[in-house]
Design a protein around this motif. Structure first.
Motif, mmCIF file in Angstrom:
data_model
loop_
_atom_site.group_PDB
_atom_site.id
_atom_site.type_symbol
_atom_site.label_atom_id
_atom_site.label_comp_id
_atom_site.label_asym_id
_atom_site.label_seq_id
_atom_site.Cartn_x
_atom_site.Cartn_y
_atom_site.Cartn_z
ATOM 1 N N ASP A 3 18.442 102.003 66.010
ATOM 2 C CA ASP A 3 16.786 101.844 66.556
ATOM 3 C C ASP A 3 16.694 100.427 66.264
ATOM 4 O O ASP A 3 15.707 100.413 66.990
ATOM 5 N N ILE A 4 17.132 99.854 65.239
ATOM 6 C CA ILE A 4 16.485 98.824 64.939
ATOM 7 C C ILE A 4 17.113 97.698 65.941
ATOM 8 O O ILE A 4 16.310 96.918 66.366
ATOM 9 N N GLU A 39 26.693 98.696 79.321
ATOM 10 C CA GLU A 39 27.640 99.095 78.554
ATOM 11 C C GLU A 39 27.501 100.073 77.254
ATOM 12 O O GLU A 39 27.886 101.379 76.797
ATOM 13 N N GLU A 40 26.086 99.818 77.001
ATOM 14 C CA GLU A 40 25.764 100.716 75.834
ATOM 15 C C GLU A 40 24.920 102.105 76.060
ATOM 16 O O GLU A 40 25.639 103.132 75.555
ATOM 17 N N ARG A 41 24.998 101.904 77.575
ATOM 18 C CA ARG A 41 25.137 103.758 78.369
ATOM 19 C C ARG A 41 26.250 104.188 78.319
ATOM 20 O O ARG A 41 26.295 105.788 77.817
ATOM 21 N N PRO A 50 22.484 110.216 70.519
ATOM 22 C CA PRO A 50 22.323 109.706 71.036
ATOM 23 C C PRO A 50 21.889 110.295 72.684
ATOM 24 O O PRO A 50 21.389 109.002 72.839
ATOM 25 N N GLU A 51 21.170 111.010 72.333
ATOM 26 C CA GLU A 51 20.185 111.509 73.669
ATOM 27 C C GLU A 51 18.904 110.593 73.420
ATOM 28 O O GLU A 51 18.469 110.218 74.313
ATOM 29 N N ALA A 52 17.988 110.791 72.101
ATOM 30 C CA ALA A 52 16.925 109.636 71.776
ATOM 31 C C ALA A 52 17.104 108.619 72.308
ATOM 32 O O ALA A 52 16.036 107.610 73.216
ATOM 33 N N LEU A 53 18.708 107.979 71.480
ATOM 34 C CA LEU A 53 18.788 106.557 72.110
ATOM 35 C C LEU A 53 18.917 106.283 74.117
ATOM 36 O O LEU A 53 19.148 105.001 74.538
#
Length: 997
Positions: free
Chosen positions: A670-671, A727-729, A713-716
């Motif tokens: 998260d950070i 790419e993160e997705r 992963p869902e929350a992010l």
């Protein structure tokens, strides 16, 4: 004369004949006279029955006179009490039975002998006659048996047994004769004026006379380096009565100590003393016609005399020979003498020797510390001897000649006022004396410390054990507790040992400081100690001994006070106010906090914030190495130092990914994501955003998303923008097993097929692991995306929206899938199995339509196939793709020429596998035949029956009867015996009377 060790008493006078020899027997005195008679004297009053048989200090009277005991004067006599014999030397050596003095035997060979000696242990008699030395052994009866006869260089003047050898003195020298083989060895030359003198010593050594010097010699003839007695004159005779040596000198009798330096103890003035003889409790002096006795003064009285005269060493030596039954008296006297001697030495400047005697006296520590007014003791201390009493007993000289301010005043540097040269010398001498006094005290306390600390520790352990026992007792029911309490109860434990330990350590710390030994002070406080907190804290604060003060706080678990002090010193060091700033840096706080991580983590977290900014790496290492719970550290950092939170989590994760929880992993990601989102928003606002731009934070985010498995992963995924950070997705979708969506992002959004291929490799390798899921061909999924790019692009946004939709839609889809499972048949099960891989139609194409799957995809989407990517995938991963399914997906017009890189190695591998399987099949068939052949050979057992073969059951010969052989191939039985045994087993097995096990 130092003191009176012996009292002289005249036992008898006016003996009619001249006394030539003397001996004692019990309480009687035997006199050998010049007329050959033996006169026996006894006390005038008979001794009480309870009194031992020994000489008495009272006048003696003639009891019996044996006239004609010898034809010539009796030169020498010796009583052998163990054998009840009297040996006498006149013209020969005669043997008489005691107590009646009846003649037993006469050694005729001893005629002309002039000296003899007796070995009590072995019963050997040795005498000298002219230049011969003869050895006889008492046979236990009425005579002696000759053992040896040796020649010697000269006439023997004096002789004595020394172990198995004989030491004798001749005119010029002393010799040692080996009684076994007659070998002679020289010791040293004798004196010219005085005759040789050989005297046995109670310790087993010998005293050999040379003029007025007595030399101590071992039994082997070696001289003792420190053994010299210097008499006033050359002695004629010497006797030993521990602890003194009594010598007969021409004008008097001299008594000296047997302890080095063999000082003169007493002189007894008696004229014309001819002989000395040791009795069981005294020394007999023989004059011409009278007898005197030297009776020892009681040891207690001697000790008092010596102590009063200041001869403490001699008094202590006498204490050691007090009889065992007076052990308590001896301990009390020794302690008293040691104390007085210690004060005497202390007054005369021998401080270290004084402390040795204080130590030996087992005196209370407070008694010694009362000599040091500058030493501050704990408030609860009761001094054993108050100062006024000591002043009255020992005088003003007991105390040091220094001001009331104490030794510390003497140790300080001189003031600015000018001193004259004599004053400076006096101050220097006073300072030196103060230092020596304190060093003596330090040595005393250090030697005393081990036993005192041991007792204090044992006392503390006893309290802990007793407390644990009481806790266990309290857990029982009340009735039993009352019963136990009546029987035992709680035993109060005295804290005397810990009080003494506190006094000792507190005084030792002050002595160290007063002598400038700060390092020794710190070492004392680092170990187990009982220093009084209040006294030591005040002293250390006044003297600015900061390091020692920190150790004091630490050993008393006052960690907050210690850390506040260190922080204060660090701040002073930064501002330049401290003179020892090199000792107090921010790292000092970290070093102090390290031992507290396991016991007081909250204190560690609180004070680590003081140095977190100046020493971030060391502080984070402190958290990691101290095993402080990661959640606690993270929450504390989040509240007080959020900028350090990511660094801590990174290092924690680098050490061990499993050591931190999923919440912490989520927090770290998260950070990273927050920082990347801020960075992306700034670039987007400036119109400079590029999907292929990578900042250090974004690289960390991608690495964390890819390598960490504990986050959600869902929350992010919900936090990512729809038009950036593909790419993160893609990584997050891969974590959710949405492989088709992830691959679509790599291919259609990022346009980097290499990333898509790498993604497929990772999924494939994970599926091959034992813990992986059932292998699904991820490469076929990528192949389908290449075959119909437009269809996958259209469905991409829709499916991502469905993933991020509320939970209700997901629940409705699950419910609908359950209804379908109930109503549908086999085809509906396939649809349910691919529920989360929506719209994937690779395996649902119709087989009777006459068209390939690729042609159907093209018809639906109307877009061209990504030919180059398809062929590149097939050529690079031919060994991981199902060839039949791949060919089914390709369009009909695909040229075989383009498929050679794919089909070539695939067909070669298939042929090789077929050939290998055929070889393996042939090898297994051959192995099977070999095993069968070996089995048949094993079954072809040959047994030779002779006339000597016996049945193992009936023990009769087999003969020509039908026989049976057991599988081991050795046990032979009659067939009938075998059949009967089997029948018996069957009956026994089915019998109802058989007892169960």
């Amino acid at each position: 004369m130092v003191h009176s060790a012996y009292d002289s008493f005249e036992l008898l006078t006016d003996c009619p004949s001249k006394i030539e020899s003397i001996e004692s027997y019990g309480s009687k005195i035997l006199l050998g006279c010049s007329d050959g008679s033996l006169r026996i004297y006894a006390p005038s009053q008979p001794p009480p029955l309870s009194q031992p048989e020994e000489l008495r200090k009272e006048p003696y009277a003639l009891e019996r006179c044996v006239s004609g005991f010898a034809k010539k004067p009796l030169i020498s006599m010796q009583v052998v009490e163990s054998r009840e014999l009297l040996l006498s030397l006149s013209e020969s050596i005669a043997l008489h039975r005691l107590p009646n003095f009846e003649a037993v035997a006469v050694i005729t060979k001893a005629k002309g002998a002039h000296v003899f000696c007796w070995d009590e242990e072995r019963g050997f008699l040795c005498f000298a006659r002219q230049k011969r030395v003869c050895i006889f052994r008492h046979d236990g009866g009425r005579g002696f048996v000759e053992v040896k006869d040796f020649g010697v260089p000269d006439v023997v003047k004096s002789m004595c047994w020394c172990g198995d050898n004989i030491c004798f003195g001749i005119r010029k020298e002393y010799l040692i004769l080996n009684a076994a083989n007659g070998a002679l060895s020289e010791v040293f030359t004798s004196g010219r004026l005085a005759p040789p003198l050989v005297v046995p010593v109670p310790s087993g050594e010998l005293l050999l006379g040379k003029e007025n010097i007595g030399v101590f010699v071992a039994q082997n003839g070696k001289l003792r380096p420190d053994g010299r007695i210097c008499w006033s004159e050359a002695p004629a005779e010497v006797v030993m009565q521990k602890p003194y040596a009594i010598a007969l000198l021409p004008r008097f009798v001299e008594i000296r100590s047997l302890r080095d330096p063999y000082s003169l103890i007493q002189t007894v003035v008696l004229r014309n003393v001819r002989h000395l003889r040791q009795s069981n409790n005294s020394v007999i002096l023989a004059l011409d016609n009278s007898i005197h006795g030297l009776f020892p003064v009681p040891l207690g009285a001697q000790i008092v005399q010596l102590t009063a005269s200041g001869n403490f060493e001699e008094a202590l030596s006498l204490c050691k020979i007090l009889p065992p039954e007076d052990s308590s008296l001896r301990a009390a006297k020794e302690s008293s003498i040691h104390i007085r001697y210690a004060h005497y030495l202390f007054d005369n400047g021998s401080y270290e020797e004084a402390m040795e005697h204080f130590l030996a006296s087992q005196v209370d520590i407070t008694h010694v510390l009362s000599l040091y007014p500058s030493i501050i003791l704990p408030k609860t201390t009761t001094i054993v001897h108050d100062q006024e009493k000591l002043m009255d007993i020992y005088g003003d000289s007991l105390y040091l000649s220094r001001a009331s301010s104490g030794v510390s005043d003497d140790m300080e540097s001189s003031s600015g006022s000018h001193l004259s040269e004599p004053d400076e010398n006096a101050a220097l001498e006073s300072k030196k004396m103060s230092y020596n006094i304190l060093m003596a005290l330090i040595k005393f306390l250090q030697k005393k410390r081990y036993s005192v600390i041991e007792k204090a520790t044992a006392e503390g352990t006893e309290e802990v054990v007793l407390g644990a026992v009481e806790d266990n007792i309290s857990s029982y029911n009340s009735s039993r507790f009352k019963k136990l309490n009546k029987v035992g109860g709680s035993v109060p434990i005295s804290s005397r040992a810990r009080e003494m330990a506190s006094i000792l350590d507190t005084a030792l710390l002050q002595a160290f400081l007063l002598t400038g030994q700060t390092s020794a002070t710190e070492e004392l406080l680092k170990g187990l100690n009982y220093c009084d907190l209040k006294v030591c804290e005040e002293i250390l604060q006044e003297g600015s001994y900061h390091v020692a003060l920190l150790e004091l706080y630490s050993c008393n678990s006052m960690h907050r006070d210690a850390l506040e002090l260190v922080h204060k010193l660090v701040e002073e060091s930064k501002s330049g106010q401290s003179e020892i700033k090199h000792k107090f840096k921010p790292e000092t706080i970290i070093e102090y906090l390290k031992p507290l991580c396991g016991t007081d983590p909250l204190v560690v977290l609180e004070f680590s914030m003081l140095v977190l900014e100046s020493c971030p790496t060391q502080t984070i290492d402190l958290f990691l190495s101290g095993n402080i719970p990661a959640d606690m550290v993270n929450s504390y950092l989040k509240q007080h130092a959020p900028n350090m939170q990511a660094m801590y989590l990174e290092l924690m994760l680098a050490m061990n990914e499993d050591a931190i929880s999923g919440n912490l992993q989520n927090e770290m990601v998260d950070i990273y994501l927050s920082e990347v989102l801020d960075w992306q928003a700034d670039l987007s606002a400036q119109g400079k955003w590029d999907e292929k731009a990578y900042s250090p934070k974004r690289k960390k985010l991608l690495s964390a998303l890819d390598n960490i498995s504990g986050y959600n992963p869902e929350a992010l995924l919900k936090r990512l923008p729809l038009d950036a950070l593909y790419e993160e997705r893609a990584i997050l979708l891969g974590k959710m097993n949405q492989h088709e969506l992830a691959l679509s992002l790599y291919v259609h959004k990022l346009h980097v097929p290499e990333l898509a291929l790498s993604y497929c490799d990772r999924v494939y390798e994970y599926m091959l692991k034992p813990s992986g899921k059932s292998p699904t061909n991820i490469y076929l999924l990528l192949l389908q995306i290449y075959m119909n790019p437009q269809r996958t692009t259209k469905s991409l946004e829709k499916r991502i929206t469905n993933l991020l939709s509320p939970q209700k839609s997901m629940i409705s889809r699950v419910v609908s899938s359950k209804k379908l499972l109930k109503t549908r048949s086999r085809g509906s099960k396939k649809i349910a199995a691919i529920e989360f891989a929506e719209d994937t139609k690779a395996n649902l194409s119709s087989t009777d339509s006459g068209k390939s799957d690729a042609e159907e995809f093209i018809e639906e989407g109307g877009a061209s196939i990504m030919h180059d990517e398809v062929l590149d995938l097939l050529s690079r991963r031919w060994d991981r793709i199902n060839g039949a399914q791949a060919l089914k997906l390709l369009p009909r017009e695909t040229k075989l020429q383009n498929l050679i890189p794919f089909l070539g190695p695939l067909l070669r591998k298939s042929s090789e596998m077929y050939r290998n399987c055929s070889v393996v099949k042939s090898l297994r068939q051959s192995e099977n035949l070999q095993v069968k052949d070996e089995l048949y050979n094993k079954r072809k057992t040959v047994v030779k029956i002779t006339g000597d073969n016996m049945c193992s059951l009936c023990n009769k010969k087999i003969g020509a009867s039908v026989f049976a052989i057991y599988p081991n191939g050795k046990t032979l039985v009659h067939f009938n015996c075998f059949r009967d045994s089997q029948s018996m087993k069957a009956v026994a097995k089915g019998s109802p009377l058989r007892k169960p096990f």
